[in-house]
Design a protein around this motif. Structure first.
Motif, PDB file in Angstrom:
ATOM      1  N   ILE A 359       0.867  -1.184   0.000  1.00  0.00           N
ATOM      2  CA  ILE A 359       0.000   0.000   0.000  1.00  0.00           C
ATOM      3  C   ILE A 359       0.900   1.229   0.000  1.00  0.00           C
ATOM      4  CG2 ILE A 359      -1.817   1.258   1.243  1.00  0.00           C
ATOM      5  CD1 ILE A 359      -2.866  -1.476   0.844  1.00  0.00           C
ATOM      6  N   GLU A 360       0.550   2.172  -0.827  1.00  0.00           N
ATOM      7  CA  GLU A 360       1.369   3.385  -0.923  1.00  0.00           C
ATOM      8  C   GLU A 360       0.432   4.577  -0.761  1.00  0.00           C
ATOM      9  OE1 GLU A 360       4.025   5.474  -4.482  1.00  0.00           O
ATOM     10  OE2 GLU A 360       2.837   3.683  -4.874  1.00  0.00           O
ATOM     11  N   GLN A 361       0.813   5.514   0.101  1.00  0.00           N
ATOM     12  CA  GLN A 361       0.006   6.739   0.197  1.00  0.00           C
ATOM     13  C   GLN A 361       0.586   7.735  -0.780  1.00  0.00           C
ATOM     14  OE1 GLN A 361      -0.835   8.305   4.090  1.00  0.00           O
ATOM     15  NE2 GLN A 361      -2.361   9.694   3.186  1.00  0.00           N
ATOM     16  N   THR A 362      -0.216   8.172  -1.748  1.00  0.00           N
ATOM     17  CA  THR A 362       0.307   9.018  -2.825  1.00  0.00           C
ATOM     18  C   THR A 362       0.050  10.490  -2.546  1.00  0.00           C
ATOM     19  OG1 THR A 362      -1.744   8.507  -3.978  1.00  0.00           O
ATOM     20  CG2 THR A 362       0.207   7.293  -4.656  1.00  0.00           C
ATOM     21  N   ALA A 363      -0.929  10.804  -1.707  1.00  0.00           N
ATOM     22  CA  ALA A 363      -1.278  12.195  -1.360  1.00  0.00           C
ATOM     23  C   ALA A 363      -2.171  12.105  -0.125  1.00  0.00           C
ATOM     24  CB  ALA A 363      -2.036  12.852  -2.525  1.00  0.00           C
ATOM     25  N   PRO A 364      -2.479  13.227   0.533  1.00  0.00           N
ATOM     26  CA  PRO A 364      -3.429  13.128   1.647  1.00  0.00           C
ATOM     27  C   PRO A 364      -4.748  12.538   1.131  1.00  0.00           C
ATOM     28  CG  PRO A 364      -2.436  15.321   1.582  1.00  0.00           C
ATOM     29  CD  PRO A 364      -1.987  14.604   0.344  1.00  0.00           C
ATOM     30  N   HIS A 365      -5.266  11.555   1.800  1.00  0.00           N
ATOM     31  CA  HIS A 365      -6.530  10.887   1.428  1.00  0.00           C
ATOM     32  C   HIS A 365      -6.452  10.138   0.105  1.00  0.00           C
ATOM     33  CE1 HIS A 365      -8.190  12.972   4.815  1.00  0.00           C
ATOM     34  NE2 HIS A 365      -7.811  14.134   4.316  1.00  0.00           N
ATOM     35  N   GLU A 366      -5.219   9.841  -0.356  1.00  0.00           N
ATOM     36  CA  GLU A 366      -5.104   9.075  -1.606  1.00  0.00           C
ATOM     37  C   GLU A 366      -4.128   7.921  -1.426  1.00  0.00           C
ATOM     38  OE1 GLU A 366      -5.837  12.893  -4.446  1.00  0.00           O
ATOM     39  OE2 GLU A 366      -4.405  11.376  -5.169  1.00  0.00           O
ATOM     40  N   ALA A 407      -4.802   0.097   8.176  1.00  0.00           N
ATOM     41  CA  ALA A 407      -3.534   0.191   8.912  1.00  0.00           C
ATOM     42  C   ALA A 407      -2.659   1.292   8.336  1.00  0.00           C
ATOM     43  CB  ALA A 407      -2.808  -1.151   8.867  1.00  0.00           C
ATOM     44  N   ALA A 408      -2.771   1.496   7.024  1.00  0.00           N
ATOM     45  CA  ALA A 408      -1.951   2.530   6.386  1.00  0.00           C
ATOM     46  C   ALA A 408      -2.555   3.916   6.584  1.00  0.00           C
ATOM     47  CB  ALA A 408      -1.807   2.224   4.895  1.00  0.00           C
ATOM     48  N   GLY A 409      -3.743   3.985   7.205  1.00  0.00           N
ATOM     49  CA  GLY A 409      -4.330   5.292   7.530  1.00  0.00           C
ATOM     50  C   GLY A 409      -5.516   5.679   6.665  1.00  0.00           C
ATOM     51  N   ALA A 410      -6.005   4.762   5.824  1.00  0.00           N
ATOM     52  CA  ALA A 410      -7.136   5.117   4.959  1.00  0.00           C
ATOM     53  C   ALA A 410      -8.424   5.223   5.780  1.00  0.00           C
ATOM     54  CB  ALA A 410      -7.295   4.076   3.858  1.00  0.00           C
ATOM     55  N   ARG A 411      -9.242   6.221   5.444  1.00  0.00           N
ATOM     56  CA  ARG A 411     -10.528   6.428   6.118  1.00  0.00           C
ATOM     57  C   ARG A 411     -11.635   6.477   5.070  1.00  0.00           C
ATOM     58  NH1 ARG A 411      -7.874   4.817   9.271  1.00  0.00           N
ATOM     59  NH2 ARG A 411      -6.885   5.773  11.068  1.00  0.00           N
ATOM     60  N   ASP A 412     -12.853   6.237   5.504  1.00  0.00           N
ATOM     61  CA  ASP A 412     -13.983   6.271   4.566  1.00  0.00           C
ATOM     62  C   ASP A 412     -13.962   7.573   3.767  1.00  0.00           C
ATOM     63  OD1 ASP A 412     -14.687   3.860   5.544  1.00  0.00           O
ATOM     64  OD2 ASP A 412     -16.666   4.447   6.296  1.00  0.00           O
ATOM     65  N   GLY A 413     -14.177   7.422   2.484  1.00  0.00           N
ATOM     66  CA  GLY A 413     -14.203   8.605   1.624  1.00  0.00           C
ATOM     67  C   GLY A 413     -12.883   8.880   0.926  1.00  0.00           C
ATOM     68  N   ASP A 414     -11.780   8.259   1.393  1.00  0.00           N
ATOM     69  CA  ASP A 414     -10.484   8.458   0.716  1.00  0.00           C
ATOM     70  C   ASP A 414     -10.496   7.768  -0.654  1.00  0.00           C
ATOM     71  OD1 ASP A 414      -9.731   9.771   2.976  1.00  0.00           O
ATOM     72  OD2 ASP A 414      -8.240   8.294   3.644  1.00  0.00           O
ATOM     73  N   SER A 415      -9.581   8.176  -1.516  1.00  0.00           N
ATOM     74  CA  SER A 415      -9.494   7.520  -2.833  1.00  0.00           C
ATOM     75  C   SER A 415      -8.480   6.389  -2.783  1.00  0.00           C
ATOM     76  CB  SER A 415      -8.998   8.467  -3.921  1.00  0.00           C
ATOM     77  OG  SER A 415      -9.717   9.620  -3.912  1.00  0.00           O
ATOM     78  N   VAL A 416      -8.858   5.273  -3.358  1.00  0.00           N
ATOM     79  CA  VAL A 416      -7.969   4.114  -3.418  1.00  0.00           C
ATOM     80  C   VAL A 416      -7.866   3.675  -4.874  1.00  0.00           C
ATOM     81  CG1 VAL A 416      -7.668   1.711  -2.761  1.00  0.00           C
ATOM     82  CG2 VAL A 416      -8.533   3.355  -1.084  1.00  0.00           C
ATOM     83  N   THR A 417      -6.629   3.682  -5.382  1.00  0.00           N
ATOM     84  CA  THR A 417      -6.419   3.281  -6.780  1.00  0.00           C
ATOM     85  C   THR A 417      -5.811   1.886  -6.818  1.00  0.00           C
ATOM     86  OG1 THR A 417      -6.084   5.573  -7.383  1.00  0.00           O
ATOM     87  CG2 THR A 417      -5.292   3.919  -8.951  1.00  0.00           C
ATOM     88  N   GLU A 424     -13.798   4.782  -4.106  1.00  0.00           N
ATOM     89  CA  GLU A 424     -13.935   5.513  -2.853  1.00  0.00           C
ATOM     90  C   GLU A 424     -13.884   4.490  -1.740  1.00  0.00           C
ATOM     91  OE1 GLU A 424     -17.410   8.007  -0.789  1.00  0.00           O
ATOM     92  OE2 GLU A 424     -16.887   8.674  -2.823  1.00  0.00           O
ATOM     93  N   PHE A 425     -13.022   4.729  -0.748  1.00  0.00           N
ATOM     94  CA  PHE A 425     -12.820   3.736   0.313  1.00  0.00           C
ATOM     95  C   PHE A 425     -14.015   3.693   1.244  1.00  0.00           C
ATOM     96  CE2 PHE A 425     -10.900   2.324   4.434  1.00  0.00           C
ATOM     97  CZ  PHE A 425     -10.613   1.035   4.014  1.00  0.00           C
ATOM     98  N   GLU A 426     -14.396   2.478   1.573  1.00  0.00           N
ATOM     99  CA  GLU A 426     -15.509   2.262   2.482  1.00  0.00           C
ATOM    100  C   GLU A 426     -15.170   1.015   3.284  1.00  0.00           C
ATOM    101  OE1 GLU A 426     -20.227   1.317   2.110  1.00  0.00           O
ATOM    102  OE2 GLU A 426     -19.211   2.114   0.350  1.00  0.00           O
ATOM    103  N   ALA A 427     -14.959   1.163   4.578  1.00  0.00           N
ATOM    104  CA  ALA A 427     -14.577   0.023   5.406  1.00  0.00           C
ATOM    105  C   ALA A 427     -15.781  -0.839   5.743  1.00  0.00           C
ATOM    106  CB  ALA A 427     -13.896   0.498   6.680  1.00  0.00           C
ATOM    107  N   GLY A 428     -15.522  -2.052   6.132  1.00  0.00           N
ATOM    108  CA  GLY A 428     -16.580  -2.919   6.644  1.00  0.00           C
ATOM    109  C   GLY A 428     -17.232  -3.808   5.604  1.00  0.00           C
ATOM    110  N   LEU A 429     -16.684  -3.826   4.388  1.00  0.00           N
ATOM    111  CA  LEU A 429     -17.318  -4.622   3.337  1.00  0.00           C
ATOM    112  C   LEU A 429     -17.134  -6.113   3.541  1.00  0.00           C
ATOM    113  CD1 LEU A 429     -16.391  -2.303   0.398  1.00  0.00           C
ATOM    114  CD2 LEU A 429     -18.718  -2.794   1.184  1.00  0.00           C
ATOM    115  N   ALA A 430     -16.071  -6.481   4.267  1.00  0.00           N
ATOM    116  CA  ALA A 430     -15.787  -7.890   4.438  1.00  0.00           C
ATOM    117  C   ALA A 430     -16.852  -8.578   5.276  1.00  0.00           C
ATOM    118  CB  ALA A 430     -14.424  -8.081   5.104  1.00  0.00           C
ATOM    119  N   ASP A 431     -17.517  -7.783   6.116  1.00  0.00           N
ATOM    120  CA  ASP A 431     -18.464  -8.387   7.064  1.00  0.00           C
ATOM    121  C   ASP A 431     -19.806  -8.676   6.440  1.00  0.00           C
ATOM    122  OD1 ASP A 431     -16.341  -7.583   8.664  1.00  0.00           O
ATOM    123  OD2 ASP A 431     -17.295  -5.646   9.076  1.00  0.00           O
TER     124      ASP A 431
END
Ligand SMILES: Nc1nc2c(ncn2[C@@H]2O[C@H](COP(=O)(O)OP(=O)(O)OP(=O)(O)O)[C@@H](O)[C@H]2O)c(=O)[nH]1
Ligand SMILES: [Mg+2]
Length: 432
Positions: A359-366, A407-417, A424-431
């Motif tokens: 996982i690489e953080q490319t920008a704030p919230h990205e 763990a890398a700091g992503a929060r709901d609403g961040d962009s994940v490429t 758009e990141f949304e946690a809790g999908l595994a459940d």
């Protein structure tokens, strides 16, 4: 000209898409899913072939494309696999990724194969996505795109013997006398710029000899032209070490010349110290050559190196030289049995570093997710299909990608490429 390098573009076939289809039967309004899998795309493969002698064909045709896999169909019909493109190359061909220089394979034995561009996998049909809660999966996987890359091929000459020595000692004159090769011969150094190969008939046998550009002091460090050709010498069974009995323009003492060339060979590759050699004193027809030859003969006898005094111009002494080299090559071949049995060895080109999740953080919230299989899952998803995307998200979450992002700091609403797609990141999908 002897061609020993080539560069080709290899494009494999992409995988066919899986099929999204449902059984249709009389009286059954909506049957179960029956979409078949897409076929895998064909590979571009290099095959070590004892019959191939040069890479010259790849100077004329340089683009190779394997067939794509066809799409899956309804009624559980799988797509057809794309045909491989198989390119024969001579034994001794080293194959590299042109961009990175990474060695993909060193093809030395007949039958060895190197997959230089791998065909895409076929996508799975919708029958695979049926679960107790998802009876009618309205999606299938897309085919995997194919690999493509530029590949360089380098052939280290597999001549039996190589003519080695300072410039102008008469190496090209010797190969011209021994074989049908007609290299340029002239009274200035570095007349020979590319290796010449000749086939020599000797008694009932024949052997190949390579005439390479002259070596000079420092050749092993890159001086002169010889450096690029020292690698050709590495693989020859026998070295024909040629010395100019007249001393040449530089009036170099023949014994010192022999020692200087030997030092360059060993500096290039230590194993060359023990490579069988014959010493060839050339230009015996010239004045003063006979005395010089006697000194070289004594030097050679002390070291138990076979020595032949010859004239490439008059042909004096050539016959015994050719017979002796023919015999030595014959004996060396017998002592080092090359397994002519084809081997079933396949080299593939994997980037192990690409396989792991990163996982690489490319920008704030990205954030960006790397890892071959995760990227492939995304690429094989029909992004416009909500059900397919939901399946992908659960798959990624279960594989630990979601937790790694948190763990890398992503929060709901961040962009994940991931690969070509941004979510758009949304946690809790595994459940779910
Ligand atoms: N007299 C005499 N001249 C020779 C003999 N062999 C070669 N020469 C001459 O020596 C010169 C150099 O010969 P080449 O065969 O081009 O030498 P080379 O070792 O291939 O030289 P490079 O390719 O520059 O490394 C030419 O002028 C030849 O005619 C020989 O046996 N006798
Ligand atoms: Mg020459």
């Amino acid at each position: 000209m002897f061609v020993d390098e080539a560069k080709i573009f290899a494009k494999a076939g992409s995988g066919g898409a899986g099929c999204k289809s449902f059984r249709r039967e009389k009286h059954v309004p909506k049957g179960g899913p029956d979409g078949g899998d897409g076929g895998a795309g064909g590979n571009v493969v290099l095959l070590a072939d004892a019959q191939a002698a040069t890479l010259i064909d790849y100077h004329y045709k340089r683009h190779f494309k394997a067939e794509r896999g066809t799409h899956g169909q309804g009624s559980r019909m799988n797509g057809a696999t794309g045909e491989d493109v198989v390119l024969p190359v001579p034994l001794g061909t080293i194959v590299r990724d042109a961009e990175t220089g990474h060695v993909i394979a060193d093809l030395t034995h007949p039958g060895q194969r190197a997959i230089v561009a791998r065909g895409g996998r076929g996508g799975r049909g919708n029958i695979h996505f049926c679960t107790p809660t998802r009876r009618a999966p309205a999606f299938a996987e897309l085919g995997e795109p194919s690999e493509e890359r530029w590949v360089t091929m380098e052939l280290k000459l597999l001549a039996d013997a190589a003519l080695v020595g300072f410039p102008s000692v008469g190496k090209s004159s010797l190969i011209a006398h021994m074989s049908a090769a007609r290299p340029k011969i002239a009274d200035y150094p570095f007349t020979t710029l590319v290796p010449n190969l000749g086939v020599v008939r000797s008694g009932g046998n024949s052997f190949t000899v390579a005439d390479v550009p002259g070596l000079i002091e420092g050749a092993s460090e890159g001086a002169g032209l010889g450096h690029a050709f020292l690698r050709h010498i590495e693989r020859t069974a026998l070295i024909m070490h040629v010395v100019d009995l007249t001393g040449g323009h530089d009036q170099r003492d023949p014994i010192e010349a022999i020692a200087a060339i030997d030092a360059e060979l060993v500096a290039h590759a230590a194993e060359l110290a023990t490579r069988p050699q014959v010493l060839v004193g050339n230009k015996l027809d010239m004045e003063g050559a006979a005395e010089a030859s006697a000194a070289v003969a004594a030097y050679a006898a002390e070291r138990e190196i076979p020595y032949f005094a010859v004239s490439a111009v008059t042909g004096a002494g050539m016959e015994p030289l050719i017979l002796a080299v023919g015999q030595m090559v014959h004996d060396l071949r017998a002592a080092r049995p090359i397994d002519a049995e084809p081997v079933q060895e396949v080299f593939t080109y994997d980037h192990p570093e690409d396989a792991d999740l990163r996982i690489e953080q490319t920008a704030p919230h990205e954030f960006s997710v790397h890892g071959r299989s995760y990227e492939r899952w995304v690429i094989q998803t029909e992004i416009g299909n909500e059900e397919a995307v939901a399946f992908l998200q659960r798959r990624l979450a279960r594989a630990g990608v979601e937790n790694a992002l948190v763990a890398a700091g992503a929060r709901d609403g961040d962009s994940v490429t991931i690969g070509p797609v941004t979510f758009e990141f949304e946690a809790g999908l595994a459940d779910e």
